[in-house]
Design a protein around this motif. Structure first.
Motif, PDB file in Angstrom:
ATOM      1  N   GLU A 148      52.477  61.225 105.905  1.00 19.03           N
ATOM      2  CA  GLU A 148      51.989  59.994 105.261  1.00 19.03           C
ATOM      3  C   GLU A 148      52.830  59.635 104.048  1.00 19.03           C
ATOM      4  OE1 GLU A 148      47.217  60.321 106.309  1.00 19.03           O
ATOM      5  OE2 GLU A 148      48.065  61.463 104.651  1.00 19.03           O
TER       6      GLU A 148
ATOM      7  N   GLN B 261      57.648  62.981  92.669  1.00 21.26           N
ATOM      8  CA  GLN B 261      56.616  61.934  92.742  1.00 21.26           C
ATOM      9  C   GLN B 261      56.038  61.761  94.141  1.00 21.26           C
ATOM     10  OE1 GLN B 261      55.487  60.674  90.125  1.00 21.26           O
ATOM     11  NE2 GLN B 261      57.072  60.745  88.580  1.00 21.26           N
TER      12      GLN B 261
ATOM     13  N   PHE C 212      63.120  60.549  93.142  1.00 22.00           N
ATOM     14  CA  PHE C 212      62.827  60.728  91.723  1.00 22.00           C
ATOM     15  C   PHE C 212      63.164  62.130  91.269  1.00 22.00           C
ATOM     16  CE2 PHE C 212      59.952  57.584  93.504  1.00 22.00           C
ATOM     17  CZ  PHE C 212      60.192  56.509  92.671  1.00 22.00           C
TER      18      PHE C 212
ATOM     19  N   HIS D 134      54.499  51.634 105.291  1.00 24.53           N
ATOM     20  CA  HIS D 134      53.140  51.095 105.219  1.00 24.53           C
ATOM     21  C   HIS D 134      53.065  49.916 104.269  1.00 24.53           C
ATOM     22  CE1 HIS D 134      50.717  53.582 107.701  1.00 24.53           C
ATOM     23  NE2 HIS D 134      51.099  54.709 107.138  1.00 24.53           N
ATOM     24  N   ALA D 135      53.842  50.051 103.168  1.00 23.88           N
ATOM     25  CA  ALA D 135      53.734  49.057 102.113  1.00 23.88           C
ATOM     26  C   ALA D 135      53.943  47.640 102.638  1.00 23.88           C
ATOM     27  CB  ALA D 135      54.725  49.362 100.995  1.00 23.88           C
TER      28      ALA D 135
ATOM     29  N   ARG E 108      49.180  68.901 103.150  1.00 25.01           N
ATOM     30  CA  ARG E 108      49.053  68.016 101.988  1.00 25.01           C
ATOM     31  C   ARG E 108      50.156  68.270 100.984  1.00 25.01           C
ATOM     32  NH1 ARG E 108      43.186  66.894  99.693  1.00 25.01           N
ATOM     33  NH2 ARG E 108      44.395  67.112  97.781  1.00 25.01           N
TER      34      ARG E 108
ATOM     35  N   LEU F  88      52.759  61.718  96.649  1.00 27.74           N
ATOM     36  CA  LEU F  88      51.356  61.356  96.450  1.00 27.74           C
ATOM     37  C   LEU F  88      50.497  62.534  96.896  1.00 27.74           C
ATOM     38  CD1 LEU F  88      51.848  57.753  97.721  1.00 27.74           C
ATOM     39  CD2 LEU F  88      51.359  58.451  95.376  1.00 27.74           C
ATOM     40  N   PRO F  89      49.809  63.169  95.955  1.00 26.75           N
ATOM     41  CA  PRO F  89      49.176  64.467  96.231  1.00 26.75           C
ATOM     42  C   PRO F  89      48.104  64.413  97.314  1.00 26.75           C
ATOM     43  CG  PRO F  89      48.474  63.594  94.110  1.00 26.75           C
ATOM     44  CD  PRO F  89      49.585  62.717  94.584  1.00 26.75           C
ATOM     45  N   THR F  90      47.458  63.255  97.474  1.00 26.55           N
ATOM     46  CA  THR F  90      46.355  63.230  98.438  1.00 26.55           C
ATOM     47  C   THR F  90      46.836  62.980  99.863  1.00 26.55           C
ATOM     48  OG1 THR F  90      46.104  60.962  97.709  1.00 26.55           O
ATOM     49  CG2 THR F  90      44.456  62.537  96.969  1.00 26.55           C
ATOM     50  N   LEU F  91      48.060  62.520  99.988  1.00 25.93           N
ATOM     51  CA  LEU F  91      48.570  62.239 101.337  1.00 25.93           C
ATOM     52  C   LEU F  91      49.291  63.468 101.887  1.00 25.93           C
ATOM     53  CD1 LEU F  91      50.030  58.639 100.852  1.00 25.93           C
ATOM     54  CD2 LEU F  91      47.697  59.339 101.386  1.00 25.93           C
TER      55      LEU F  91
ATOM     56  N   ARG G  36      61.503  60.590 102.388  1.00 27.78           N
ATOM     57  CA  ARG G  36      60.802  59.354 102.089  1.00 27.78           C
ATOM     58  C   ARG G  36      61.782  58.252 101.654  1.00 27.78           C
ATOM     59  NH1 ARG G  36      56.393  59.535  97.444  1.00 27.78           N
ATOM     60  NH2 ARG G  36      58.267  59.765  96.198  1.00 27.78           N
TER      61      ARG G  36
ATOM     62  N   PHE H  12      55.063  56.169 103.692  1.00 26.30           N
ATOM     63  CA  PHE H  12      54.501  55.250 102.687  1.00 26.30           C
ATOM     64  C   PHE H  12      55.272  53.936 102.521  1.00 26.30           C
ATOM     65  CE2 PHE H  12      53.081  53.463  98.792  1.00 26.30           C
ATOM     66  CZ  PHE H  12      51.742  53.791  98.734  1.00 26.30           C
ATOM     67  N   PRO H  13      56.610  53.985 102.326  1.00 26.62           N
ATOM     68  CA  PRO H  13      57.339  52.726 102.115  1.00 26.62           C
ATOM     69  C   PRO H  13      57.218  51.778 103.310  1.00 26.62           C
ATOM     70  CG  PRO H  13      58.678  54.593 101.491  1.00 26.62           C
ATOM     71  CD  PRO H  13      57.482  55.147 102.196  1.00 26.62           C
TER      72      PRO H  13
ATOM     73  N   ASN I 114      61.480  64.042  89.470  1.00 29.58           N
ATOM     74  CA  ASN I 114      60.387  65.006  89.683  1.00 29.58           C
ATOM     75  C   ASN I 114      59.567  64.673  90.943  1.00 29.58           C
ATOM     76  OD1 ASN I 114      59.535  62.707  88.486  1.00 29.58           O
ATOM     77  ND2 ASN I 114      58.868  63.682  86.596  1.00 29.58           N
TER      78      ASN I 114
ATOM     79  N   ASN J 297      50.575  68.172  97.827  1.00 30.03           N
ATOM     80  CA  ASN J 297      50.497  68.949  96.584  1.00 30.03           C
ATOM     81  C   ASN J 297      50.389  70.455  96.838  1.00 30.03           C
ATOM     82  OD1 ASN J 297      47.961  68.715  97.613  1.00 30.03           O
ATOM     83  ND2 ASN J 297      46.950  68.510  95.620  1.00 30.03           N
TER      84      ASN J 297
END
Ligand SMILES: Nc1ncnc2c1ncn2[C@@H]1O[C@H](COP(=O)(O)OP(=O)(O)OP(=O)(O)O)[C@@H](O)[C@H]1O
Ligand SMILES: [Mg+2]
Lengths: 239, 823
Positions: free
Chosen positions: A102, A93, A89, A109-110, A138, A95-98, A154, A106-107, A91, A140
């Motif tokens: 992680e 994108q 993307f 895990h999905a 982390r 995931l700030p908490t991961l 990713r 992510f893809p 910007n 973020n």
């Protein structure tokens, strides 16, 4: 192979209607690396989002390896996306908490396809984008350039047959950009991956086989890298 | 013009997100509705008791009674002729039996007839439904009319007395409180009213009276004192007429219950408002920063939010208050049916509505003060940097943990404040509980929901404070109601023990004449009767609280050899102390109402005039759920001036029940027996209201969990809206709508589950504290209310699921591309 036929997209907000894409026809061969360039607001990101099935066109069709995105249900499109498409993307994108690992995983895990082997691959990718040390940090808390590199890793993690990249090097210095572009090209070559990359950077566009010049919602011109004066031409166009 | 504009902007702001607006409003509406209904219940209950009390007292100021069943009318000529007396009412009580076709026992047919000289007297307010008070016929309550199937003009016959026509049917009034079915008639006599002359004709008690009530002018107090003097050595005595609802009903606890529920609801909806305003402020920080950079003052930013809150509160009040009135009405109906009185009530709504509106507008403002303050602080720089402020620092968590754990020490301190401290501690410790529950349930969630489950567990820690507060509120609601229900559930057993231990026997029989030695011997000859003890009860006796308020109670004579009427470890010593100087032991309730300390003196209007007695001690007793006191028999007879005893306490041999004996007693002593009460009757009448209350509590439990679940829905919606961009991203990365839904539902489930688990744990802690408290020791047992726990679990989890379903729908509808724009 990607086939785009008479693609139109309008956004409707209340009374206002913005016609962004005004009839785009495009064909990208399997394993081809295409760059899209054009002025800001011309609809490049919109085109990429439609190609990735993140949104549906107002008119026209998109076929990816004979699969018509418009004919799929929302769920089918989502599953198609996670299987065959990687998206970088504009910007990032993340995931700030991961943490970084992680985020990259992510893809996988999905659809529950994270295996030990895949995990090794994630570590390799981390190394390739130069973030070996930061796997547990982390997302973020990273700098802009670092985040961009995580986003790239990713997008590559499920070795997608199509990689859609929206300004993947916008925040990187020349050296880093070259490294990343090299990585993308390598994937393109080794996995016969189709790549469509939006960029403002002539240097980046130079890695592509073909450059599509986009203007006001339509394709203005297509130039091949083999054309001799392509760089000059592009520079003029962008100015 | 400018103001108008402000309100319009505020309206647009709060309604920007329809679902959020709706949920927050719903929270406020329900909160205000609950508060309104409880305030109305409080005022109306108060009115109801006051109304019946007023009816009981009517316009009477004093009455002349006797320590015998009746006295001669000649004794009170000084009253009847005094210039200070403006109105009098003469009354004579007589026990009798209905003569009926049916096969009802003598016991069931027993009726107390009160003969009065003027049914229209202002000292006797009779709420007539049908017929008229003509001083010729009988006045009967409607329950009796229904049961006997009598109408105005019908004849009622009394065994061995005579017959009379019904001239009026009246609504419930204390004076004529009667059972409404034959089963109830086993335990309680009917009461009806007849003209005095007629009753005297029937009984031949021509010149006799049971009491005289009278109203006085401003010379009343003087007359009272002179009458006290005059009656000093006679068998009659004079008392002020005293109204006090707590004398016979323990309704103090009821008011606490109302306020507890109202407070809880306010607390929960306050939190919902806080949440909404807080997120809305956080969302608009940038906007505020820009406003300020254009020269707006902090004040204007705060005012903008304040107007939004007030707008929301006003809408909430406008809808919530009418709902609350309706709810209050339903609640009163249920409540009064629990008490098994056929009471009528008029809803007292004016003041409660006013109060509710004020509270309804004030509390959202109070709860939004923090976000408003926060908005005022908005700094341009901080906002542009978008510093990560949602994660509180570690030291703050440590402080929270230490403080929370510290407050738990109150669990071992026997003081009402401990309850508040424990609740505060629960709220403080909740983030840690949430993390614990999170850890335990993560694998289970993962099993059922796949990756969505682990994401849910992860997300929960993202807004830890908010999520923890949401759970904590559910927990506090559950804990408080569980405590209430546990208390109410174990109270009957506590009462039963207390009553059995201090009733003094198995049956109490009351006669209209003194018991002779033959009577006593005859009683002892029954196979079933093991022991017979006379019981002396001086009643009604008025006394004064420390603040000079008049109250009324019974004083029982006690002595070492007599029946056990109170519970006290050093009984022996107490009896000995009592015999020395004229002194008194107070029952707990009387002692509390009196307000003094052991060793101080209490003023009592005795048959021998106003006297003061040293209060030797407080004792636990069931006698007889009202105010009560104990004196040494000898002193009661002499200094106090109460000579007679009309009651007997019977103890049964093993294998016999009071029920069986009762009918025999009525047959054998029908000419002078006036009342037979078994210890079971007393237990039943004390505990029946409590059993009914339990159902009310269950309804409250579900309502409070429902309100708390609106809080959960609110929180989850906030979480969702704040994470729009993230949710868009995970959708873009290949999570299906279904998976996103599961994630949000997983979050809701964890919040709900933590709330329920936390609620049950804290409920147990509160219950433990209660069962350990000195005040209730031995009364409330540490018993786990399993049924209610299961209900809380089911209601808590399913309502949380429902709440999360609301936001999961929103989350799954998030458009991927527009959310990518926001990131
Ligand atoms: N969701 C939307 N709703 C309304 N208008 C939109 C939306 N998304 C994009 N647009 C409009 O469509 C046009 C094209 O936007 P797009 O993001 O595709 O441009 P772009 O070529 O990627 O520009 P840039 O180089 O600045 O990234 C813009 O005018 C934008 O305002
Ligand atoms: Mg773009």
């Amino acid at each position: 192979m990607i086939k785009v036929k008479n693609l139109k997209k309008a956004f409707i907000q209340g009374q206002a209607r913005t016609q962004v894409l005004k009839g785009v026809d495009l064909q990208v061969e399997e394993g081809e690396f295409v760059a899209i360039m054009g002025p800001s607001g011309s609809g490049k990101s919109t085109l990429l989002q439609l190609l990735g099935g993140l949104d549906i066109p107002t008119e026209g069709d998109i076929l990816i390896n004979q699969n018509n995105l418009s004919e799929m249900t929302e769920k089918e499109r989502t599953i198609f996306r996670r299987k065959y498409i990687g998206f970088i993307f504009q910007n990032y994108q993340l995931l700030p908490t991961l943490n970084v690992e992680e985020n990259i995983a992510f893809p996988l895990h999905a659809d529950g396809s994270l295996t030990m082997e895949k995990h090794r691959f994630i570590l390799e990718l981390l190394d390739s984008v130069g973030l070996k040390e930061l796997g547990r940090k982390r997302a973020n808390l990273l700098s802009g350039g670092q985040q961009q590199r995580v986003a790239i890793a990713r997008a590559l993690v499920n070795t997608p047959s199509v990689l859609l990249a929206d300004e993947p090097t916008g925040n990187l210095d020349r050296n880093k950009a070259e490294e990343i572009l090299g990585l993308i090209s390598r994937f393109n070559r080794e996995n016969n991956q189709t790549i469509i990359m939006v960029t403002h950077d002539i240097f980046a566009a130079g890695f592509a086989d073909r450059i599509i010049l986009f203007k006001d919602g339509v394709i203005d011109q297509v130039i091949s890298r083999k054309d001799d004066d392509y760089a000059k031409y592009v520079a003029n166009f962008m100015a | 013009m400018i103001m108008l504009n402000m309100w319009r902007i505020s309206w647009l702001n709060i309604t920007q997100n329809k679902k959020r607006f709706f949920i927050s409003l719903l929270g406020i509406i329900l909160g205000i509705a609950f508060v309104t209904s409880m305030l109305i219940a409080d005022k109306t209950t108060n009115d109801v008791f006051e109304y019946y009390e007023q009816m009981y007292v009517a316009n009477a100021d004093y009455w002349v009674l006797s320590d015998e069943h009746t006295y001669s009318e000649d004794v009170v000529t000084s009253v009847l002729t005094s210039s200070a007396v403006t109105e009098t009412l003469l009354a004579l009580d007589k026990q009798a039996f209905f003569e009926l076709e049916g096969d009802q026992s003598l016991n069931q047919r027993s009726v107390r007839i009160t003969g009065v000289n003027d049914q229209n007297s202002s000292l006797l307010k009779l709420p007539v439904i049908e017929g008229s008070l003509d001083n010729e016929g009988l006045v009967i309550p409607d329950v009796v009319a229904n049961l006997l199937n009598k109408e105005v003009g019908d004849t009622i016959r009394f065994a061995d007395l005579g017959e009379a026509k019904v001239s009026a049917i009246v609504e419930y009034t204390q004076l004529l409180a009667s059972p409404s079915d034959w089963e109830g008639a086993e335990q309680k006599s009917f009461r009806i009213m007849a003209p005095l002359d007629l009753l005297r004709d029937w009984t031949g008690m021509d010149n006799e009276l049971s009491y005289v009530r009278f109203q006085t002018n401003n010379e009343g107090e003087k007359l009272f004192q002179s009458l006290q003097e005059e009656f000093r050595n006679s068998n009659v005595y004079v008392q002020p007429v005293v109204a006090d609802d707590r004398q016979s009903n323990d309704i103090g606890g009821l008011y606490t219950f109302f306020y507890l529920i109202a407070g809880l609801s306010m607390f929960i909806s306050g939190f919902i408002v806080f949440n909404m305003i807080y997120t809305s402020v956080m969302e608009r920080k940038k906007e505020f920063a820009i406003m300020k950079s254009f020269g707006y003052l902090q004040r204007s930013v705060s005012r903008l939010i304040l107007i939004e809150v007030i707008l929301l509160a006003l809408i909430g009040a406008a809808i919530g208050v009418p709902i609350g009135v309706w709810l209050g009405d339903m609640f009163m109906q249920t409540l009064l049916s629990v008490f098994e009185f056929d009471m009528v009530y008029t809803l007292n709504w004016q003041i409660p509505i006013l109060t509710a509106v004020v509270i309804g507008v004030l509390f959202p403002v109070v709860f939004s003060l923090f976000p408003i303050y926060n908005a005022g602080k908005t700094s341009v720089l901080l906002t542009l940097k978008m510093a990560d402020q949602t994660h509180s620092s570690k030291s703050r968590y440590i402080f929270r943990a230490v403080l929370g754990a510290g407050l738990l020490i109150f669990a071992f301190i026997d003081h009402p404040v401990s309850y508040l401290a424990i609740l505060a501690s629960i709220i403080l410790l909740f983030p840690f509980l949430l993390l614990g529950v999170n850890r335990i349930f993560k694998p289970i969630l993962k099993l059922f929901f796949g990756y969505s489950g682990s994401l849910a567990a992860k997300n929960l820690t993202q807004q830890l404070n908010r999520n923890a507060n949401t759970s904590a509120i559910l927990a506090v609601g559950i804990a408080v109601i569980l405590l209430l229900s546990a208390v109410i559930e174990s109270a009957p057993e506590g009462y039963e023990n207390e009553i059995r231990n201090t009733y003094g026997g198995d049956l109490r029989v009351t006669s209209e004449a003194a018991w002779s030695n033959q009577d006593k011997a005859k009683l002892l000859a029954y196979d079933s009767i093991a022991n017979v003890e006379p019981l002396t009860e001086a009643t009604p006796i008025t006394w004064e609280t420390i603040d000079g308020e008049k109250r009324q109670f019974s004083i029982f004579a006690v002595d070492k050899e007599g029946p056990i009427l109170f519970d006290r470890s050093e009984k022996e010593k107490s009896y000995n102390e009592l015999t020395k100087e004229p002194s008194i032991l107070l029952g707990e309730r009387a002692f509390d109402e009196w307000g003094g300390n052991v060793g101080e003196y209490i003023y009592i209007n005795t048959p021998s005039g106003k006297q003061q007695f040293e209060v030797l001690d407080v004792v636990k007793t069931s006698n007889y759920s009202g105010y009560v006191a104990f004196m040494d028999e000898h002193h009661l007879n002499n200094e106090f001036g109460w000579a007679n005893s009309f009651d007997m306490l019977l103890t049964l041999n093993d294998g016999y029940t009071g029920e069986q004996l009762r009918d025999q007693l009525w047959l054998d002593y029908s000419n002078h027996l006036s009342k037979v009460e078994t210890v079971e009757d007393e237990i039943k009448s004390t505990t029946s209201a409590l059993t009914g209350m339990n159902e009310l509590i269950l309804i409250m439990l579900v309502l409070i969990i429902g309100l708390a679940s609106i809080g959960t829905a609110n929180t989850l919606l906030m979480n969702t809206l704040e994470r729009t961009s993230e949710i868009g991203t995970i959708r873009a990365l290949g999570l299906t709508k279904q998976q996103v839904k599961k994630m949000i539902i997983g979050e809701g489930l964890l919040i709900g589950l933590s709330g329920v688990i936390g609620g049950i744990i804290s409920g147990m802690v509160l219950l433990y504290v209660t069962s350990q408290s000195k005040l209730l020791a031995g009364f409330i047992s540490f018993q786990i209310p399993l049924g209610n726990i299961i209900l809380a679990l089911i209601a808590g989890v399913s309502l949380s699921l429902f709440a999360s379903w609301i936001s999961s729908a929103t989350a799954s509808k998030i458009s991927i591309i527009s959310s990518l724009k926001e990131g």
